[in-house]
Motif scaffolding. Structure first.
Motif, PDB file in Angstrom:
ATOM      1  N   ASP A 127      82.866  63.941  29.180  1.00 17.48           N
ATOM      2  CA  ASP A 127      81.254  63.886  28.466  1.00 17.48           C
ATOM      3  C   ASP A 127      80.827  62.825  29.377  1.00 17.48           C
ATOM      4  O   ASP A 127      80.142  61.626  28.637  1.00 17.48           O
ATOM      5  N   LEU A 128      80.514  62.983  30.407  1.00 15.39           N
ATOM      6  CA  LEU A 128      79.588  61.744  31.206  1.00 15.39           C
ATOM      7  C   LEU A 128      78.038  61.853  31.155  1.00 15.39           C
ATOM      8  O   LEU A 128      77.494  61.096  31.551  1.00 15.39           O
ATOM      9  N   PHE A 129      77.621  62.824  30.676  1.00  9.89           N
ATOM     10  CA  PHE A 129      76.311  62.956  30.180  1.00  9.89           C
ATOM     11  C   PHE A 129      75.747  62.435  29.029  1.00  9.89           C
ATOM     12  O   PHE A 129      74.653  62.591  28.544  1.00  9.89           O
TER      13      PHE A 129
ATOM     14  N   GLY B 262      75.904  62.667  36.110  1.00 10.59           N
ATOM     15  CA  GLY B 262      75.908  62.292  34.216  1.00 10.59           C
ATOM     16  C   GLY B 262      75.396  61.252  33.820  1.00 10.59           C
ATOM     17  O   GLY B 262      74.416  61.054  32.982  1.00 10.59           O
ATOM     18  N   HIS B 263      75.712  60.151  34.369  1.00 10.74           N
ATOM     19  CA  HIS B 263      75.139  58.612  34.136  1.00 10.74           C
ATOM     20  C   HIS B 263      73.790  58.653  34.594  1.00 10.74           C
ATOM     21  O   HIS B 263      72.565  58.129  33.947  1.00 10.74           O
ATOM     22  N   SER B 264      73.427  59.218  35.737  1.00 10.29           N
ATOM     23  CA  SER B 264      72.139  59.408  36.215  1.00 10.29           C
ATOM     24  C   SER B 264      70.975  59.902  35.314  1.00 10.29           C
ATOM     25  O   SER B 264      69.922  59.253  34.880  1.00 10.29           O
TER      26      SER B 264
ATOM     27  N   GLU C 246      75.961  58.447  46.878  1.00  8.20           N
ATOM     28  CA  GLU C 246      77.160  59.098  46.854  1.00  8.20           C
ATOM     29  C   GLU C 246      77.751  59.573  48.282  1.00  8.20           C
ATOM     30  O   GLU C 246      76.900  60.255  49.075  1.00  8.20           O
ATOM     31  N   ALA C 247      79.227  59.153  48.418  1.00  4.30           N
ATOM     32  CA  ALA C 247      79.457  59.568  49.819  1.00  4.30           C
ATOM     33  C   ALA C 247      80.307  60.642  49.935  1.00  4.30           C
ATOM     34  O   ALA C 247      80.309  61.290  51.025  1.00  4.30           O
ATOM     35  N   ASN C 248      80.559  61.551  48.983  1.00 10.73           N
ATOM     36  CA  ASN C 248      81.512  62.787  49.057  1.00 10.73           C
ATOM     37  C   ASN C 248      80.270  63.704  48.964  1.00 10.73           C
ATOM     38  O   ASN C 248      79.457  63.918  48.237  1.00 10.73           O
ATOM     39  N   THR C 249      80.109  64.531  50.044  1.00 12.38           N
ATOM     40  CA  THR C 249      79.020  65.665  50.490  1.00 12.38           C
ATOM     41  C   THR C 249      79.513  66.673  49.265  1.00 12.38           C
ATOM     42  O   THR C 249      78.126  67.098  48.635  1.00 12.38           O
TER      43      THR C 249
ATOM     44  N   ASP D 217      77.592  56.003  52.401  1.00 10.62           N
ATOM     45  CA  ASP D 217      78.568  55.014  51.584  1.00 10.62           C
ATOM     46  C   ASP D 217      77.717  53.976  50.988  1.00 10.62           C
ATOM     47  O   ASP D 217      76.618  53.206  51.816  1.00 10.62           O
ATOM     48  N   PHE D 218      77.726  53.658  49.761  1.00 10.74           N
ATOM     49  CA  PHE D 218      77.011  52.611  48.907  1.00 10.74           C
ATOM     50  C   PHE D 218      77.268  50.993  49.616  1.00 10.74           C
ATOM     51  O   PHE D 218      76.383  49.988  49.441  1.00 10.74           O
ATOM     52  N   ILE D 219      78.582  50.974  50.278  1.00 20.80           N
ATOM     53  CA  ILE D 219      78.807  49.594  50.878  1.00 20.80           C
ATOM     54  C   ILE D 219      77.821  49.299  52.058  1.00 20.80           C
ATOM     55  O   ILE D 219      77.547  48.111  52.194  1.00 20.80           O
TER      56      ILE D 219
ATOM     57  N   HIS E 188      88.306  52.164  43.796  1.00 22.41           N
ATOM     58  CA  HIS E 188      88.171  53.247  45.152  1.00 22.41           C
ATOM     59  C   HIS E 188      87.992  52.471  46.346  1.00 22.41           C
ATOM     60  O   HIS E 188      87.955  53.050  47.369  1.00 22.41           O
ATOM     61  N   MET E 189      87.909  51.109  46.048  1.00 18.33           N
ATOM     62  CA  MET E 189      87.696  50.272  47.390  1.00 18.33           C
ATOM     63  C   MET E 189      88.806  49.970  48.041  1.00 18.33           C
ATOM     64  O   MET E 189      89.764  49.722  47.477  1.00 18.33           O
ATOM     65  N   GLN E 190      88.486  49.622  49.521  1.00 18.62           N
ATOM     66  CA  GLN E 190      89.346  48.889  50.308  1.00 18.62           C
ATOM     67  C   GLN E 190      89.191  47.380  49.742  1.00 18.62           C
ATOM     68  O   GLN E 190      90.341  46.756  49.831  1.00 18.62           O
TER      69      GLN E 190
ATOM     70  N   CYS F  97      87.857  62.956  43.249  1.00 19.27           N
ATOM     71  CA  CYS F  97      86.508  62.235  43.332  1.00 19.27           C
ATOM     72  C   CYS F  97      86.809  60.683  43.445  1.00 19.27           C
ATOM     73  O   CYS F  97      86.349  59.640  42.703  1.00 19.27           O
ATOM     74  N   GLY F  98      87.898  60.322  44.486  1.00 15.89           N
ATOM     75  CA  GLY F  98      87.956  58.907  44.730  1.00 15.89           C
ATOM     76  C   GLY F  98      87.095  58.464  45.758  1.00 15.89           C
ATOM     77  O   GLY F  98      86.048  58.776  46.406  1.00 15.89           O
ATOM     78  N   GLY F  99      87.727  57.371  46.791  1.00 11.07           N
ATOM     79  CA  GLY F  99      87.139  56.842  47.776  1.00 11.07           C
ATOM     80  C   GLY F  99      87.759  57.569  49.096  1.00 11.07           C
ATOM     81  O   GLY F  99      88.219  58.711  49.113  1.00 11.07           O
TER      82      GLY F  99
HETATM   83  C1  LIG Z   1      85.708  58.232  39.791  1.00 13.17           C
HETATM   84  S1  LIG Z   1      83.963  58.755  40.452  1.00 13.17           S
HETATM   85  C2  LIG Z   1      82.968  58.024  39.469  1.00 13.17           C
HETATM   86  C3  LIG Z   1      81.845  58.809  38.778  1.00 13.17           C
HETATM   87  C4  LIG Z   1      80.880  58.197  37.698  1.00 13.17           C
HETATM   88  N1  LIG Z   1      80.267  56.975  38.289  1.00 13.17           N
HETATM   89  C5  LIG Z   1      81.573  57.692  36.793  1.00 13.17           C
HETATM   90  O1  LIG Z   1      81.680  56.467  36.327  1.00 13.17           O
HETATM   91  O2  LIG Z   1      82.053  58.751  35.988  1.00 13.17           O
HETATM   92  C6  LIG Z   1      83.895  57.840  41.818  1.00 13.17           C
HETATM   93  C7  LIG Z   1      82.565  58.315  42.833  1.00 13.17           C
HETATM   94  O3  LIG Z   1      82.314  57.442  43.668  1.00 13.17           O
HETATM   95  C8  LIG Z   1      82.103  57.939  44.939  1.00 13.17           C
HETATM   96  N2  LIG Z   1      82.388  57.123  46.037  1.00 13.17           N
HETATM   97  C9  LIG Z   1      83.608  56.642  46.372  1.00 13.17           C
HETATM   98  N3  LIG Z   1      83.503  55.595  47.218  1.00 13.17           N
HETATM   99  C10 LIG Z   1      82.339  55.694  47.774  1.00 13.17           C
HETATM  100  C11 LIG Z   1      81.433  54.892  48.575  1.00 13.17           C
HETATM  101  N4  LIG Z   1      81.994  54.202  49.430  1.00 13.17           N
HETATM  102  N5  LIG Z   1      80.165  55.198  48.728  1.00 13.17           N
HETATM  103  C12 LIG Z   1      79.509  56.137  47.879  1.00 13.17           C
HETATM  104  N6  LIG Z   1      80.065  56.772  46.973  1.00 13.17           N
HETATM  105  C13 LIG Z   1      81.672  56.674  46.858  1.00 13.17           C
HETATM  106  C14 LIG Z   1      82.979  59.261  44.869  1.00 13.17           C
HETATM  107  O4  LIG Z   1      82.846  60.225  45.677  1.00 13.17           O
HETATM  108  C15 LIG Z   1      82.982  59.759  43.425  1.00 13.17           C
HETATM  109  O5  LIG Z   1      81.786  60.769  43.257  1.00 13.17           O
END
Ligand SMILES: C[S@@+](CC[C@H](N)C(=O)[O-])C[C@H]1O[C@@H](n2cnc3c(N)ncnc32)[C@H](O)[C@@H]1O
Length: 303
Positions: A73-75, A104-106, A121-124, A148-150, A171-173, A241-243
């Motif tokens: 239910d992310l919307f 959903g949050h957007s 968003e990084a994942n195509t 990449d948001f970083i 999901h970050m390093q 949907c990870g990193g």
């Molecule tokens: C677990 S999901 C979280 C989705 C949503 N924000 C939520 O809270 O339900 C993580 C999202 O972050 C994206 N993501 C992970 N690392 C990223 C990065 N470095 N830059 C942009 N998007 C990234 C993934 O592709 C995925 O869509």
């Protein structure tokens, strides 16, 4: 190998396409694979959703709740409503959203009055899902960027009223680096994340085999410990949907709170504590350089 096969391997891509086309003209053998990309049904939102059939995590809001997508239910997410109360609402607010996944949050933030949401968003595949949702729901004040948001936060001078970092820290390093950069682009952060808890993780056979550590780390003067987390079989799902690496690094709950304070988010309120979450202990924290609204703090039973 035939001469044609060898040429296809060594030629640059433009020349390769020309060779294949000429070959098809000479032999009369055309590939028909492209016809699979056509949809012959009556146009509908479901057709667009089915481009990523089986890869959706969240369920669309009314009037699309009966389309076949995901179940989360992310919307309509109570965490976003709770954070909104603590921050005095999202009306007229600019937001940087990290990792929107399926928007959903957007969508919620736009509905709650945000002036603008920049979602990175990084994942195509997730990015394209966001664009599909944007079109179905007619989102007008959310802009999605692929990348990449970083990298974005490292290089921008732009500032936002709020940074939404839900489901991304673990999901970050370099998770502390994310918090540091969030404090550069905004004075307020909404953070939902899993965290490392030795007792919980080691006590769970489903989780413990994915972790190693601790390793000492430092980020701009903030000393902490990292626990390496391997994605393992999760990488096998196309809706992953990870990193962007095969592993990420998790922090402890205490280190996350201290890190927020270290980088200036000195006012923090915690909610949605789930130490027994199936994917690892989790919580939500809103951090700010200025005091948070008491009406959000009163009666927090969130979780
Ligand atoms: C677990 S999901 C979280 C989705 C949503 N924000 C939520 O809270 O339900 C993580 C999202 O972050 C994206 N993501 C992970 N690392 C990223 C990065 N470095 N830059 C942009 N998007 C990234 C993934 O592709 C995925 O869509």
């Amino acid at each position: 190998l035939s001469v044609k096969d060898i040429l296809i391997r060594i030629l640059p891509s433009g020349a390769r396409v020309r060779l294949k086309t000429s070959w098809a003209l000479v032999t009369g053998k055309y590939s028909e694979g492209i016809l699979d990309a056509y949809v012959k049904d009556r146009p509908s939102p479901q057709n667009a959703l089915d481009i990523f059939k089986g890869e959706w995590s969240s369920r669309l809001p009314p009037p699309y709740e009966n389309t076949t997508s995901g179940r989360a239910d992310l919307f309509e997410d109570a965490r976003i409503r709770w954070a909104g109360k603590l921050l005095g609402g999202f009306n007229g607010v600019s937001i940087l959203e990290l990792g929107p996944l399926e928007a959903g949050h957007s969508y919620m933030l736009e509905k709650m009055g945000a002036k603008g949401v920049l979602a990175i968003e990084a994942n195509t595949r997730a990015y394209l899902k966001c664009l599909i949702v944007k079109e179905i729901l007619g989102l007008a004040r959310v802009r999605f960027l692929l990348g990449d948001f970083i990298e974005y936060m490292s290089h921008t001078d732009e500032r936002f009223d709020v940074c939404l970092a839900s489901g991304v820290l673990y999901h970050m390093q370099d998770p502390a680096g994310l918090i540091r950069l969030a404090s550069k682009v905004s004075d307020r952060i909404i953070l939902w994340t899993h965290y490392y808890d030795d007792k919980v993780i080691k006590g769970s056979p489903a989780l413990s085999h994915k972790f190693s550590g601790p390793v000492k780390a430092g980020s701009d003067g903030f000393e902490h410990c990292l626990y390496r987390h391997e994605y393992k079989s999760a990488l096998g799902w196309s809706g992953f949907c990870g990193g962007g690496e095969t592993y990420s690094n998790w922090m402890t709950r205490d280190d996350i709170i201290t890190c927020l304070e270290h980088f200036g988010f000195t006012h923090t309120v915690v909610g949605f504590e789930q130490p027994d979450h199936a994917n690892g202990p989790s919580f939500c924290v809103v951090g700010s350089r200025t005091p948070l609204k008491p009406e959000g703090i009163v009666g927090i039973s969130a979780g």
